[in-house]
Design a protein around this motif. Structure first.
Motif, short mmCIF file in Angstrom:
data_model
loop_
_atom_site.label_atom_id
_atom_site.label_comp_id
_atom_site.label_asym_id
_atom_site.label_seq_id
_atom_site.Cartn_x
_atom_site.Cartn_y
_atom_site.Cartn_z
N GLY A 280 0.79 -1.21 0.00
CA GLY A 280 0.00 0.00 0.00
C GLY A 280 0.83 1.27 0.00
N GLN A 281 2.06 1.17 -0.44
CA GLN A 281 2.85 2.39 -0.56
C GLN A 281 2.76 2.88 -2.01
OE1 GLN A 281 6.89 1.99 0.67
NE2 GLN A 281 7.11 4.19 0.96
N LEU A 282 2.37 4.13 -2.18
CA LEU A 282 2.23 4.68 -3.52
C LEU A 282 3.61 4.95 -4.11
CD1 LEU A 282 0.48 5.93 -5.76
CD2 LEU A 282 0.69 8.10 -4.57
N ILE A 283 3.84 4.44 -5.31
CA ILE A 283 5.13 4.71 -5.95
C ILE A 283 5.02 5.88 -6.90
CG2 ILE A 283 6.89 3.77 -7.48
CD1 ILE A 283 6.28 1.06 -6.28
N THR A 284 4.02 5.85 -7.74
CA THR A 284 3.91 6.96 -8.68
C THR A 284 2.50 7.04 -9.25
OG1 THR A 284 4.90 7.98 -10.63
CG2 THR A 284 4.64 5.62 -10.68
N GLU A 285 2.21 8.19 -9.81
CA GLU A 285 0.92 8.38 -10.45
C GLU A 285 1.17 8.72 -11.92
OE1 GLU A 285 -1.44 11.54 -8.84
OE2 GLU A 285 -3.28 10.51 -9.44
N LEU A 286 0.40 8.06 -12.79
CA LEU A 286 0.50 8.35 -14.22
C LEU A 286 -0.75 9.11 -14.60
CD1 LEU A 286 1.31 4.74 -15.37
CD2 LEU A 286 2.83 6.66 -15.68
N ARG A 287 -0.55 10.32 -15.12
CA ARG A 287 -1.74 11.10 -15.45
C ARG A 287 -1.58 11.71 -16.83
NH1 ARG A 287 -4.04 14.74 -10.69
NH2 ARG A 287 -2.23 15.94 -11.30
N PRO A 288 -1.98 11.00 -17.84
CA PRO A 288 -1.83 11.54 -19.19
C PRO A 288 -2.51 12.90 -19.33
CG PRO A 288 -2.45 9.25 -19.29
CD PRO A 288 -2.57 9.65 -17.85
N LEU A 289 -3.49 13.18 -18.46
CA LEU A 289 -4.18 14.46 -18.53
C LEU A 289 -3.23 15.64 -18.35
CD1 LEU A 289 -6.93 15.92 -18.67
CD2 LEU A 289 -6.85 15.97 -16.18
N ALA A 290 -2.16 15.38 -17.57
CA ALA A 290 -1.19 16.44 -17.34
C ALA A 290 -0.68 16.97 -18.68
CB ALA A 290 -0.03 15.92 -16.50
N ARG A 291 -0.72 16.11 -19.68
CA ARG A 291 -0.34 16.59 -21.02
C ARG A 291 -1.57 16.91 -21.86
NH1 ARG A 291 3.09 11.82 -22.75
NH2 ARG A 291 4.26 11.37 -20.87
N GLY A 292 -2.68 17.10 -21.19
CA GLY A 292 -3.88 17.50 -21.89
C GLY A 292 -4.58 16.37 -22.64
N GLN A 293 -4.29 15.12 -22.22
CA GLN A 293 -4.82 14.01 -22.99
C GLN A 293 -6.16 13.54 -22.45
OE1 GLN A 293 -2.16 10.71 -23.20
NE2 GLN A 293 -3.16 9.87 -24.99
N ARG A 294 -7.16 13.53 -23.29
CA ARG A 294 -8.46 12.99 -22.94
C ARG A 294 -8.89 12.02 -24.02
NH1 ARG A 294 -11.96 16.75 -19.64
NH2 ARG A 294 -10.51 18.24 -18.72
N PHE A 295 -9.74 11.08 -23.64
CA PHE A 295 -10.20 10.09 -24.62
C PHE A 295 -11.69 10.27 -24.84
CE2 PHE A 295 -6.62 8.02 -22.44
CZ PHE A 295 -5.79 7.82 -23.53
N ASP A 296 -12.08 10.23 -26.12
CA ASP A 296 -13.51 10.18 -26.43
C ASP A 296 -13.86 8.71 -26.62
OD1 ASP A 296 -13.79 12.96 -26.36
OD2 ASP A 296 -12.95 13.10 -28.38
N LEU A 297 -14.41 8.11 -25.56
CA LEU A 297 -14.69 6.68 -25.63
C LEU A 297 -15.99 6.46 -26.39
CD1 LEU A 297 -13.85 5.69 -21.92
CD2 LEU A 297 -12.38 5.47 -23.92
N PRO A 298 -15.98 5.59 -27.41
CA PRO A 298 -17.20 5.31 -28.16
C PRO A 298 -18.10 4.36 -27.37
CG PRO A 298 -15.41 3.99 -29.01
CD PRO A 298 -14.83 4.83 -27.89
N ALA A 299 -19.38 4.34 -27.73
CA ALA A 299 -20.28 3.35 -27.13
C ALA A 299 -19.78 1.97 -27.49
CB ALA A 299 -21.70 3.58 -27.64
N GLY A 300 -19.98 0.99 -26.55
CA GLY A 300 -19.52 -0.37 -26.81
C GLY A 300 -18.12 -0.60 -26.30
#
Lengths: 407, 289
Positions: free
Chosen positions: A318-338
């Motif tokens: 339960g020790q946190l090593i790191t966080e990956l946040r593609p959003l920090a680079r402005g990345q968002r996903f448009d997830l399609p239905a299905g």
């Protein structure tokens, strides 16, 4: 010196039961009291709502040795420690303590808030069994160790929590015990102070103190202990090697998590149906230094625009090593239905061989769309790169000597 | 230094489920050792508590006799207003009631001390192994200190009221010590169960209030009837009467009874100390539960 050092703690089959309900617990206390005063032995069987908090533990600690107790909350570590300290009696078995026992358990217990640090040092020293003369002799060392300066003459209610703990620790470690019990005492305080505490414990150990060390902090345990005892549901398994102990603890940790939280959260808009992590070129196990990739199979009922992916990498403890946040680079996903799949590439896996847990999922502006605490587990091999150290990350490093230079 | 530590013979402490009473000889030796060890600690704890108490109170030492003073005022009013018909006392009534309430306050301090001290020390008890006797001793020391403050004020007030105790005053500390002994014994009796159940701590003031009316505190012992029997059976009666007689300089009439009661109390205190010792590990188990 080759003869094995003298034993200072010997525990044979110690067991202790506790009661889950307060009212019954008080009533059992009254019954136990009656039995004790009548000179009758304790009730051996479990009564209603009771359970074995410590269940037949054996332990031996010799001079100059530090044994760590590791395990989940509620595994019985603290209860065992309290029996070693003579605070509560075992219900079964036998405990033998040799010499003076010191405990780093309740730092600053017995401090009175309106008295000054100086006054409290003498009270606390007396509580810990030191004479006034001994306390006076050690006083300067204690104040220096606690780094309180002129605050030593202020009431301790004006101390920061760090100062309070520093003073408590300083008093506790300045009287030479034959056995030292340490329970999560180093959970507070800054790194510099913790380091000095660990050094002080090592120094006491060299002088022949036997140490029993309870901590959740893997680094501290590795620093301080030579042997480990893994406790689980009141039972103890000894490990001669700290690594083995943590490997076993890690697999316990996984199983335990599954019990608590069997997977995904929970009516999410986005469901993560499967997650895999491995070497990017496919096949085999991931090694330190390899390029890795994490694949997430995702399912949504309706199209889900602008979803942010968040990932965290944890040790099984339960020790946190790191966080990956593609959003920090402005990345968002448009997830399609299905159904769809998200692939995360991780270059040059920088973490040493051991087991890791991925947690994470999708959010949008703070709203959770779908989340899992146990997204994926990965066992990293050391095959790719020789791993010689300890710690959370691996630095690629080499050292060289430059003769004849001075600052 | 380390070589010396290695060769030193270490005391071995054994913890097992066996009942403490089964270890007769060792138990007594342990009790003697812990009593000796707890002296210094008890002193430190008493000094700590007295200092903290007075450092945070603007009225400081005044608190030691505000309660008896208020009690005296109330009873003087009751008597003067004729609300209750009181039997006449040998002494002027203000002297009788003020000495009575001060002595009673000293006794109450001692009764409350063991339970209060033990409950206040719960966090320490649950985590640190120190001789538990120190808590009781510290309570006694604090009761003695508070008694000294009260007696000083009481003696000054008596002189103002025109009462001169004469050389008999030298015996007063002994008589007051007997009262504190009685209080400590009663307090220690209720402590083990009082730690488990808060009902005891809540009920104690009620019982003490009743006890005050069957003791010679604010009115003299009744001359006859069942009231006289109750007063005669009350072990506090000779202690209070003797202490008051010594304070006002009259010849104490119940010295023998006082000595006998004190001796019996000492024996009882020894037994209760044993009970407290045996009970502590069991009670501490339930504190953290």
């Amino acid at each position: 010196m080759n003869a094995p050092a003298e034993t200072v703690v010997r525990v044979d089959g110690a067991a202790k039961k506790f009661c889950r309900e307060l009212r019954r617990s008080l009533w059992y206390g009254l019954c136990d009291l009656g039995r004790e005063l009548a000179g009758r032995p304790r009730e051996d069987a479990l009564r209603g709502a009771e359970f074995w908090a410590v269940d037949g533990v054996d332990l031996e600690v010799r001079r100059g040795e530090c044994v760590a107790l590791i395990g989940h909350n509620g595994a019985g570590k603290t209860t065992l420690l309290r029996m070693l300290n003579g605070l509560i009696k075992p219900d079964r078995g036998r405990i033998e303590m040799h010499g003076r026992v010191g405990a780093l358990i309740a730092l600053g217990a017995g401090f009175s808030p309106v008295l000054t640090g100086r006054e409290n040092v003498f009270v606390n020293a007396a509580v810990l069994g030191a004479s006034r003369a001994e306390a006076r002799r050690r006083f300067d060392d204690i104040v220096e160790f606690a780094e309180l300066g002129e605050f030593i003459d202020s009431p301790v209610q004006h101390y920061s929590s760090g100062m309070f703990v520093r003073l408590g620790f300083a008093v506790a470690v300045h009287f030479q015990p034959d056995v030292l019990l340490v329970d999560e005492a180093l959970a507070v305080g800054d790194i510099a102070f913790i380091t000095r505490c660990l050094n002080r414990i090592a120094e006491l150990r060299r002088q022949g103190t036997g140490v029993v060390f309870v901590s959740h902090n893997e680094m501290q345990v590795r620093e301080a202990a030579q042997r480990c005892v893994l406790m689980h549901h009141g039972r103890a398994t000894p490990y001669a090697d700290v690594d083995d102990a943590f490997r076993a603890y890690g697999s316990l940790a996984d199983r335990n998590r599954r019990d608590v939280d069997a997977g995904y959260v929970h009516d999410g808009v986005v469901r993560i149906t499967a997650a895999r992590i491995g070497p990017r070129n496919g096949g085999g196990r991931l090694g330190t230094g390899d390029d890795a990739s994490l694949e997430l199979d995702v399912e949504t009922d309706a199209a889900c625009p602008a979803a942010e992916l968040h990932l965290r990498v944890w040790t099984p403890q339960g020790q946190l090593i790191t966080e990956l946040r593609p959003l920090a680079r402005g990345q968002r996903f448009d997830l399609p239905a299905g159904r769809s799949r998200v692939v995360v590439d991780i270059d040059d896996w920088p973490l040493p061989p051991r087991r890791y847990r991925f947690a994470g999922g999708f959010r949008r502006d703070g709203e959770v769309l779908g989340w899992s605490r146990d997204l994926a587990f990965v066992d990293v091999d050391g095959a790719g790169e020789a791993w010689l150290g300890e710690g959370l990350v691996m630095l690629r490093a080499s050292a060289r000597l430059v003769p004849g230079t001075a600052a | 230094m380390s070589a010396e530590r290695h060769t030193r013979r270490l005391n071995v402490t054994v913890y097992s489920p066996a009942p403490g009473l089964g270890r007769g000889g060792t138990l007594l030796a342990d009790m003697r050792r812990d009593l000796a060890r707890s002296g210094g600690l008890a002193w430190q704890l008493a000094v700590r508590d007295i200092r903290s108490q007075y450092r945070q109170a603007a009225l400081g030492l005044l608190w030691a006799f505000i309660l008896p003073l208020a009690n005296t005022a109330a009873w003087l009013f009751i008597q003067r207003a004729g609300i209750v018909k009181l039997a006449p006392t040998d002494l002027p009534y203000p002297v009788y009631v003020f000495t009575g309430t001060v002595l009673w306050a000293i006794f109450m301090d001692a009764v409350n001390a063991p339970l209060q001290q033990t409950i206040a020390a719960k966090p320490m008890l649950a985590k640190i192994n120190f001789p538990r006797e120190a808590l009781i001793l510290s309570g006694i020391l604090q009761a003695l200190f508070n008694a000294a403050v009260k007696l000083a004020v009481l003696l000054a007030a008596l002189l103002v009221l025109g009462v001169n105790p004469g050389p008999a005053v030298l015996w007063v500390p002994l008589a007051v010590a007997a009262l504190i002994l009685a209080g400590t014994t009663l307090g220690l009796l209720v402590t083990p169960v009082g730690i488990l159940y808060t009902d005891v701590g809540k009920g104690l003031p009620l019982v003490l209030q009743f006890a005050m009316y069957v003791s010679p505190v604010v009115f003299p012992p009744p001359a006859g009837g069942w009231g006289a029997v109750v007063f005669a059976l009350n072990p506090l009666t000779p202690l209070l009467l003797t202490a008051r007689d010594l304070l006002v300089g009259s010849a104490p009439a119940q010295v023998l009874q006082s000595v006998a009661v004190s001796a019996a109390l000492l024996v009882a205190l020894g037994g209760l100390w044993l009970v407290y010792r045996l009970a502590m590990p069991i009670l501490i188990e339930r504190m953290s539960a």
